[in-house]
Design a protein around this motif. Structure first.
Motif, PDB file in Angstrom:
ATOM      1  N   ALA A 234       5.841  -2.396  12.206  1.00 57.14           N
ATOM      2  CA  ALA A 234       4.921  -2.939  11.205  1.00 57.14           C
ATOM      3  C   ALA A 234       4.718  -4.443  11.406  1.00 57.14           C
ATOM      4  O   ALA A 234       3.598  -4.954  11.274  1.00 57.14           O
ATOM      5  N   ILE A 235       5.796  -5.159  11.714  1.00 59.36           N
ATOM      6  CA  ILE A 235       5.695  -6.599  11.940  1.00 59.36           C
ATOM      7  C   ILE A 235       4.821  -6.895  13.155  1.00 59.36           C
ATOM      8  O   ILE A 235       3.950  -7.776  13.128  1.00 59.36           O
TER       9      ILE A 235
ATOM     10  N   GLY B 185       1.280  -6.225  12.327  1.00 61.96           N
ATOM     11  CA  GLY B 185       0.813  -7.283  11.433  1.00 61.96           C
ATOM     12  C   GLY B 185       0.492  -8.567  12.183  1.00 61.96           C
ATOM     13  O   GLY B 185      -0.522  -9.218  11.915  1.00 61.96           O
TER      14      GLY B 185
ATOM     15  N   THR C  45      -2.765  -8.061  14.076  1.00 64.67           N
ATOM     16  CA  THR C  45      -3.911  -8.092  13.161  1.00 64.67           C
ATOM     17  C   THR C  45      -4.201  -9.508  12.699  1.00 64.67           C
ATOM     18  O   THR C  45      -5.367  -9.919  12.585  1.00 64.67           O
ATOM     19  N   TRP C  46      -3.153 -10.287  12.439  1.00 70.16           N
ATOM     20  CA  TRP C  46      -3.334 -11.685  12.037  1.00 70.16           C
ATOM     21  C   TRP C  46      -4.040 -12.469  13.146  1.00 70.16           C
ATOM     22  O   TRP C  46      -4.944 -13.276  12.871  1.00 70.16           O
TER      23      TRP C  46
ATOM     24  N   TYR D  36       0.134  -6.188  20.071  1.00 67.23           N
ATOM     25  CA  TYR D  36      -0.159  -4.761  20.058  1.00 67.23           C
ATOM     26  C   TYR D  36       0.517  -4.059  21.241  1.00 67.23           C
ATOM     27  O   TYR D  36       0.995  -2.922  21.124  1.00 67.23           O
TER      28      TYR D  36
END
Length: 250
Positions: free
Chosen positions: A22-23, A26, A29-30, A229
């Motif tokens: 998840a990190i 995240g 995505t950031w 990713y």
């Protein structure tokens, strides 16, 4: 014989893997969000200087206006130049005009007809022409004049920014809170942005050489996003291999 991991240990490991995934997602995505922001900024820096000139925001708007919406916007204002100038050192490696290299931006105080002030970057002078006495005809026009330029964000110093040398009139960036008092302006009455004059404002003698706004952007955000990713995908692959081997050995 290997002792099977307890249920609690397996649950903890699973939570750690899910949290790490998840990190990583995240962070990727950031970076994609940062990419969109940077591309919008680059588009603004390209389009706004060519757009019709607007009146710049005055004191009534300073507390609430969004500088990101005005950065690089072409503006027109009327007023008078003050008699002093400050020098902001720069190595102009890719000049738009004929002169580049080490030198200074010449920053002058400008008081508008409405009574508020703004720092105006009149343009570039080479190191050998820093002293105004070496460049006759480079002084700002006298009396009430109308000028055009683009709005630029304040150059807030960071840890690596050298302190200004006030005795030698040498600044390292156009930090309004430092330059305005040096030029005799009141901070309360000075705009929280500066203005870079457009090339058409260059005096007949060629100095200061206006139109030298430095617009450079690093845009590595797509690379960073793909890296995060990719690490997330690798994590999924490692977990998948481990689970497959366990199932095969079961």
């Amino acid at each position: 014989m290997t002792r099977p991991a307890s249920l609690g240990a397996r649950v903890l490991l699973a939570l750690l893997v899910v949290s790490a995934f998840a990190i990583l997602i995240g962070l990727g995505t950031w970076q994609m969000q940062r990419l969109a922001w940077k591309e919008a900024l680059i588009a603004a820096a390209t389009d706004r200087p060519q757009s019709p000139a607007k009146a710049p925001p005055g004191p009534d708007a300073w507390r609430t206006f969004d500088l990101d919406q005005w950065n690089y916007q072409r503006v027109r204002l009327t007023g008078t130049f003050g008699p002093n100038e400050a020098h902001s050192w720069i190595a102009l490696s890719e000049p738009h005009g004929p002169i580049g290299g080490p030198g200074d931006f010449v920053v002058a105080p400008f008081t508008t007809e409405e009574g508020w002030s703004v720092l105006v970057n009149r343009g570039f002078v080479p190191e050998a022409k820093k002293d105004p006495a070496t460049r006759p005809g480079s002084e700002p026009p006298e009396g009430v004049v109308t000028i055009e330029g683009i709005i630029r964000r304040d150059d807030t110093p960071n840890t690596f920014t050298p302190d200004p040398d006030l005795e030698k009139n040498r600044f390292f960036g156009r930090h309004i809170a430092t330059m305005a008092p040096y030029l005799g302006l009141s901070l309360e009455n000075t705009a929280p942005y500066s203005i870079d004059l457009v090339a058409e404002e260059t005096p007949a003698g060629g100095l200061p050489q206006a139109g030298e706004s430095v617009v450079t952007f690093r845009n590595p955000h797509l690379q960073y996003a793909l890296t995060w990713y990719g690490i997330a995908a690798a994590l999924v692959g490692v977990v998948g291999v481990v689970l497959w081997r366990r199932r095969k050995g079961a």
